[in-house]
Design a protein around this motif. Structure first.
Motif, PDB file in Angstrom:
ATOM      1  N   UNK A  45      -9.637 -14.648 -42.701  1.00 14.01           N
ATOM      2  CA  UNK A  45     -10.048 -15.086 -41.371  1.00 14.01           C
ATOM      3  C   UNK A  45      -9.751 -14.011 -40.333  1.00 14.01           C
ATOM      4  N   UNK A  46      -8.575 -13.414 -40.410  1.00 16.68           N
ATOM      5  CA  UNK A  46      -8.218 -12.355 -39.463  1.00 16.68           C
ATOM      6  C   UNK A  46      -9.161 -11.164 -39.614  1.00 16.68           C
ATOM      7  N   UNK A  47      -9.434 -10.765 -40.849  1.00 20.95           N
ATOM      8  CA  UNK A  47     -10.257  -9.572 -41.096  1.00 20.95           C
ATOM      9  C   UNK A  47     -11.705  -9.770 -40.672  1.00 20.95           C
ATOM     10  N   UNK A  48     -12.291 -10.907 -40.997  1.00 22.57           N
ATOM     11  CA  UNK A  48     -13.687 -11.124 -40.607  1.00 22.57           C
ATOM     12  C   UNK A  48     -13.821 -11.132 -39.092  1.00 22.57           C
ATOM     13  N   UNK A  49     -12.853 -11.714 -38.415  1.00 22.16           N
ATOM     14  CA  UNK A  49     -12.874 -11.711 -36.950  1.00 22.16           C
ATOM     15  C   UNK A  49     -12.700 -10.304 -36.411  1.00 22.16           C
ATOM     16  N   UNK A  50     -11.776  -9.548 -36.998  1.00 19.42           N
ATOM     17  CA  UNK A  50     -11.511  -8.190 -36.541  1.00 19.42           C
ATOM     18  C   UNK A  50     -12.715  -7.286 -36.744  1.00 19.42           C
ATOM     19  N   UNK A  51     -13.418  -7.427 -37.863  1.00 20.93           N
ATOM     20  CA  UNK A  51     -14.606  -6.609 -38.098  1.00 20.93           C
ATOM     21  C   UNK A  51     -15.696  -6.943 -37.089  1.00 20.93           C
ATOM     22  N   UNK A  52     -15.891  -8.223 -36.835  1.00 21.23           N
ATOM     23  CA  UNK A  52     -16.899  -8.615 -35.839  1.00 21.23           C
ATOM     24  C   UNK A  52     -16.600  -7.999 -34.480  1.00 21.23           C
ATOM     25  N   UNK A  53     -15.334  -7.959 -34.094  1.00 18.69           N
ATOM     26  CA  UNK A  53     -14.953  -7.410 -32.794  1.00 18.69           C
ATOM     27  C   UNK A  53     -15.216  -5.913 -32.699  1.00 18.69           C
TER      28      UNK A  53
END
Length: 251
Positions: free
Chosen positions: A57-65
């Motif tokens: 969850x953290x990584x997918x959000x971070x990549x989107x950002x």
């Protein structure tokens, strides 16, 4: 997460690309056919647990950002958040248990600080990305549970179950508390909460006053009780407590 930090510091695209490569591999183990979603912990697909899904969850959000115009990782992040909140990983007290049973129910296993911290960090990042207050409310609920429950905090000091009595933590568990304070510090920065800041300061003070020897070696037990082994793992974890109280952008 390390490659994303390298990218943030250097702005070299190769580091961001490496993070995409790794997270894309993890995404191959997202499986809606079991428990309605979630990432498997292992290639053998035996267990869906909190750490794997908190990181995802953290990584997918971070990549989107970090990827201009992205929609793919945004969709995966939203799906992961929806699944996490409905999965049962968070118990009625607001604490994150280790994982799910074969029947997709909370398994009631140990509440570890790093699982709690990863969820706090992931939902804080989701709020930064989407502005949806439900995500920030979730991060706060998880943080409030952690700092008030004796399952994670004793006499104001972050304490694992393996920090109690004559128990000892394994080499992985020695590093868990550092992960928690890193993510709680992110929430403190996002909210400006004096309560979270005071809690972080309490951890740093306890480490410095009670968990440090004459050679400045920092041990496993931040309250300074025994047995209190010290090695590079406990050092790295406790240093997170010290750096978490620095103002944002200091380092």
């Amino acid at each position: 997460m390390a490659w994303l930090t390298a990218y943030d510091l250097t702005r070299e695209r190769r580091y961001l690309d490496e993070a995409v490569t790794i997270t894309s591999y993890v995404d191959e183990y997202w499986d809606p056919g079991t428990c309605g979603g979630g990432v498997w912990w292992d290639r053998e697909r035996t267990y869906k647990n909190a750490v794997t899904n908190g990181l995802y969850l953290w990584l997918t959000t971070a990549l989107h950002r970090r990827l201009p115009g992205d929609t793919v990782w945004a969709g995966r992040s939203a799906a992961a958040a929806h699944w996490y909140l409905g999965s049962g990983l968070i118990d009625a007290a607001g604490l994150v248990n280790d994982g799910l049973t074969a029947n997709c129910a909370n398994n009631g296993q140990t509440v570890w600080s790093y699982n709690q911290g990863l969820a706090i960090g992931a939902f804080t990042q989701l709020w930064r990305t989407t502005g949806e207050t439900r995500y920030l409310d979730t991060a706060r609920r998880l943080a409030d549970a952690a700092i008030s429950s004796p399952r994670l905090t004793r006499d104001g000091v972050l304490t694992e179950s393996c920090d109690v009595g004559t128990a000892s933590c394994d080499d992985n568990q020695k590093q868990f508390k550092g992960i928690f304070v890193r993510h709680l510090a992110d929430l403190a920065d996002a909210t400006g909460s004096a309560t979270y800041r005071a809690y972080l300061t309490r951890q740093a003070d306890s480490v410095w006053d009670h968990d440090r020897d004459a050679l400045n070696r920092l041990g496993q037990r931040w309250a300074g009780t025994t047995p209190d082994p010290a090695d590079w793992r406990t050092q790295a974890s406790a240093l997170e407590a010290l750096t978490a109280v620095e103002p944002p952008g200091r380092w």
